[in-house]
Design a protein around this motif. Structure first.
Motif, PDB file in Angstrom:
ATOM      1  N   ARG A   1       0.908  -1.112  -0.314  1.00 29.89           N
ATOM      2  CA  ARG A   1       0.294  -0.175  -0.188  1.00 29.89           C
ATOM      3  C   ARG A   1       1.224   0.730   0.029  1.00 29.89           C
TER       4      ARG A   1
ATOM      5  N   GLU B   1       0.393   5.356   1.113  1.00 30.89           N
ATOM      6  CA  GLU B   1      -0.961   6.262   1.456  1.00 30.89           C
ATOM      7  C   GLU B   1      -0.127   7.573   0.222  1.00 30.89           C
TER       8      GLU B   1
ATOM      9  N   ARG C   1      -3.258  12.197   3.935  1.00 35.70           N
ATOM     10  CA  ARG C   1      -4.150  11.975   5.003  1.00 35.70           C
ATOM     11  C   ARG C   1      -4.591  13.513   5.521  1.00 35.70           C
TER      12      ARG C   1
ATOM     13  N   SER D   1      -5.562   7.675   7.256  1.00 35.61           N
ATOM     14  CA  SER D   1      -4.551   7.954   6.400  1.00 35.61           C
ATOM     15  C   SER D   1      -5.230   7.048   4.874  1.00 35.61           C
TER      16      SER D   1
ATOM     17  N   TYR E   1      -5.246   4.755   1.867  1.00 37.54           N
ATOM     18  CA  TYR E   1      -3.528   4.187   0.408  1.00 37.54           C
ATOM     19  C   TYR E   1      -4.398   3.009  -0.126  1.00 37.54           C
ATOM     20  N   THR E   2      -3.430   2.968  -1.097  1.00 38.24           N
ATOM     21  CA  THR E   2      -3.522   2.175  -2.367  1.00 38.24           C
ATOM     22  C   THR E   2      -4.360   0.876  -2.016  1.00 38.24           C
ATOM     23  N   SER E   3      -4.975   0.135  -2.764  1.00 41.26           N
ATOM     24  CA  SER E   3      -5.335  -0.669  -2.189  1.00 41.26           C
ATOM     25  C   SER E   3      -4.598  -2.046  -3.334  1.00 41.26           C
TER      26      SER E   3
ATOM     27  N   GLU F   1      -9.740  -0.293   9.373  1.00 39.85           N
ATOM     28  CA  GLU F   1     -10.033  -0.296   8.079  1.00 39.85           C
ATOM     29  C   GLU F   1     -11.698   0.018   6.628  1.00 39.85           C
TER      30      GLU F   1
END
Ligand code: TYD
Length: 240
Positions: free
Chosen positions: A4, A6, A9, A14, A16-18, A78
């Motif tokens: 991931r 960031e 934020r 924050s 994040y990519t997945s 998350e």
């Protein structure tokens, strides 16, 4: 899921990519800010409480026919969400006067606002999120007239659904902030978060503050208060 990155934020989370181009991950942190002030303190369980609270509320809104960014809960802190192009506006609805409205216009805190008000603020930290209107949004390209009218309609629909939800649980939804975004096909979704950090909630009878204002006022027990708010609307966040 793959590694991931960031992307950005904000005060509470924050992003994040997945590994999936169409999805992002919200990671709710334990940082508690005394609003707009530098520095933060760590509050145990804040990230988990905000994450689960947000998921619960967004699911309620989805059930009421409002398209949200939410996909699914990944873990305690998350949530997987749709990737959106965010519209740089904060949409604030007020049912009762509090906060900046009182400071700006000298209105007494607790004054009922009928009909509820709708305000737009430009998301810009450097400028401290200045208030804007629909004309400025259109001329400066923050949102199109069609988007603005859909945003307004959705923001009021959220008010109807959530005012009822909190009222049924003995609470008054004083005000709140929403943000919207567009997916790759141009469809509008309610994005970002709805947590006790982004709204004001008062006890209906006593008008005791149950939200982040407790923290701003230096009150103890913020997590206990959020857990109590959640319990009242049917979400169990107590530790088992
Ligand atoms: P507002 O009264 O305009 O500002 P303040 O809370 O600083 O007095 O806020 C109205 C509602 O919108 C309140 O429930 C808090 C929420 N809000 C946010 O969550 N983030 C923000 O950046 C702002 C300006 C407001």
């Amino acid at each position: 899921m793959t590694k991931r990155v960031e992307l950005y934020r904000d005060q509470s989370k924050s992003v994040y990519t997945s590994g999936n181009e169409q999805r992002l991950i919200f990671h709710f942190r334990n940082d508690a800010f005394a609003f707009d002030e530098p520095g933060s303190e760590q509050l145990d369980r804040l990230g988990e409480v905000n994450n689960k609270f947000n998921y619960f509320i967004m699911c309620k809104l989805e059930s009421a026919g409002i398209a949200t960014q939410i996909d699914r809960l990944l873990s305690d802190r998350e949530t997987l969400v749709r990737r959106l192009d965010m519209i740089p506006l904060e949409c604030v609805v007020r049912n009762v006067a509090a906060g900046s409205l009182c400071r700006r216009l000298g209105v007494k805190e607790g004054t009922d606002l009928s009909p509820p008000t709708f305000e737009l603020f430009l998301k810009n930290d450097v400028l401290h999120d200045p208030m804007v209107n629909e004309s400025l949004c259109e001329s400066l390209g923050f949102a199109t007239p069609a988007q603005l009218s859909e945003i307004k309609a959705q923001t009021y629909k959220v008010n109807t659904v959530l005012s009822q939800l909190f009222d049924d649980a003995g609470m008054l939804l004083v005000d709140y902030k929403l943000e919207f975004g567009i997916d790759s096909e141009g469809k509008l979704f309610l994005g970002d978060e709805f947590t006790p950090e982004s709204c004001r909630l008062w006890d209906k009878e006593t008008r005791v503050k149950l939200d982040k204002d407790r923290f701003r006022l230096g009150a103890d027990g913020i997590i206990t208060s959020y857990i109590e708010v959640a319990r009242r609307i049917g979400l169990d966040l107590s530790e088992h």
